[in-house]
Enzyme design. Sequence first.
Site, mmCIF file in Angstrom:
data_model
loop_
_atom_site.group_PDB
_atom_site.id
_atom_site.type_symbol
_atom_site.label_atom_id
_atom_site.label_comp_id
_atom_site.label_asym_id
_atom_site.label_seq_id
_atom_site.Cartn_x
_atom_site.Cartn_y
_atom_site.Cartn_z
ATOM 1 N N GLY A 27 16.887 10.031 47.110
ATOM 2 C CA GLY A 27 15.535 10.517 46.828
ATOM 3 C C GLY A 27 14.590 9.329 46.721
ATOM 4 N N GLY A 61 3.688 19.128 44.458
ATOM 5 C CA GLY A 61 2.412 18.822 43.820
ATOM 6 C C GLY A 61 1.879 17.442 44.119
ATOM 7 N N GLY A 62 2.639 16.395 43.823
ATOM 8 C CA GLY A 62 2.160 15.066 44.107
ATOM 9 C C GLY A 62 2.689 14.024 43.163
ATOM 10 N N HIS A 242 10.243 25.570 35.603
ATOM 11 C CA HIS A 242 8.934 25.684 36.238
ATOM 12 C C HIS A 242 8.466 27.127 36.094
ATOM 13 C CE1 HIS A 242 5.599 25.356 39.001
ATOM 14 N NE2 HIS A 242 5.800 24.051 39.052
ATOM 15 N N ARG A 384 8.190 16.955 30.425
ATOM 16 C CA ARG A 384 7.576 16.083 31.428
ATOM 17 C C ARG A 384 6.162 16.537 31.787
ATOM 18 N NH1 ARG A 384 7.589 16.235 37.507
ATOM 19 N NH2 ARG A 384 8.353 18.341 37.203
ATOM 20 N N SER A 389 7.040 12.251 37.464
ATOM 21 C CA SER A 389 8.398 11.865 37.839
ATOM 22 C C SER A 389 8.437 10.921 39.034
ATOM 23 C CB SER A 389 9.245 13.106 38.130
ATOM 24 O OG SER A 389 8.571 13.969 39.020
#
Length: 538
Positions: A27, A61-62, A242, A384, A389
């Site tokens: 990742g 999302g970003g 979520h 978070r 992240s």
Amino acid sequence: MIPQYLVDFDLQTLPRTKTDVIVIGSGIAGLYTAIQASQDRHVIMITKKALLESNTRYAQGGIAAVISEDDSPQYHRQDTLMAGAGLCSSSSVDLLVNEGPEGVKELIRLGTTFDLENGELALTQEGAHSHRRILHANGDATGYEIVRALAEKVAEHDHIEVWEHHFVIDVITEDGECKGALVQRPDGQRIFVQANATVLCSGGAGQLYRYTTNPEVATADGVAIAYRAGAEVRDMEFIQFHPTALCYPGAPRFLISEAVRGEGAVLRNIKGERFMEKYHELLELAPRDIVARAILSEMEETKSTFVYLDITHEPEDMLKHRFPTIYETCMTYGLDMSTDWIPVAPAAHYMMGGVKTDLNGESSIKRLFACGEVSSTGVHGANRLASNSLSEAIVFGRRIVNRLRELSSLDWEPKDIRVDEGRLESPRQAIVERRLKLQKVMVRYVGLRRNKTLLLKGLDELKRQLPIFQSGLSKREEFEFANMLTSSLLVTSAALSREESRGAHYREDFPLRDDEGWRKHLLQRRDQEIVEEISDDV
């Protein structure tokens, strides 16, 4: 009892290779760390599937970073600490908010193309952020764009050797120091990879739950590997659900990004009533744990399995431009975001806890590092903040590499490291059945709402699966299940110990946050009982 190693082996007879750095996972954390380390080190990157398959790939999302002039690291810090509910590490958050912007610039230099508006980086706002500071790419495909750019650099780099479809069974330790990793090749053969440093970048734990936004690879491997090796893991009770995953017949639990709410989408119950005003002053942009529990309450009250996300007030062209992936996915199932309310429900999404590290990403075991979702750096605390992240992975990936350059070469020869427990019998019950049962246990007993009765029941159900560790495990699916079981036990035990509600951890029998008694972390290690550690959040 969970053993130190999953399989029997003899290091003196195993094939062996050496490298400077092992990076486990592909990742954003693994790719970025490998690229930085390869400037003056040889790196073997090991990924259990293809190079591009990771949690990052599905991040929509970003990435959060202070870019605009009306924002500041101090604002970002305040938002992060607020979301973390008293359990963030102030020093870690300071690193994130101050070093994150430079990390974003480095991603751009490495080929990531973020969206622009009028020639400037486009910024959006997500839940619990006080300012617009979320950079995105291709509307809602930020993770994929980052992985694409970084993977291209990795694939072409002379000092990075990529091992796809290889599985790290365990890390090998001696005298509290990591010596490398025991790896299974695609053909089933095993090899010992010796390294000066080993970096866990193996991602999250969404697959512990039946309903998750995470891909199939998110089986909590890194946490379990580190725990078996004797490393400290921290805050495992904090699993973020979520609030808005697609909940529609025949469709996967596809993530409907928080950015949709950031752009004005509202939540409605099945009666069509907007309901967030009953739960929080920030309405749809309240912290995720609050929104998720609010949705669950509305589902129970209306006897429904979902609520609706409504962004039909926005024009079709805007939705196609800003959320192309979400728009196209919904259309695949006959749902038009511009005219239809989208059915959603909470799903397991992110693991706040993980392998405890210091400010340089090093675990309690020397030469063993952790980066990304598998780590517990102290940034996220009990909950978070959205889009922190990806920033965390970049900031701490760079710090890990700086620390690697301070390490001496590992002058070590395997002598008498041999494990022979006589494990010959393969698991009788199909692993796919065991996995599904575990996921259902976690949903029923260790989900969004918890209490002592449920958690004890869940712990009992999980412990019945412990004999798997005495079996002769040999396949990737079997190793994954062992890791899932290990991590599920850690989550459940920590959730049972924390007798309060804080952040993503909610106890019906202890519904209030208790700063006097519980403003502290829970540490777990294989050879000791759960240990409490006072939080340094200010």
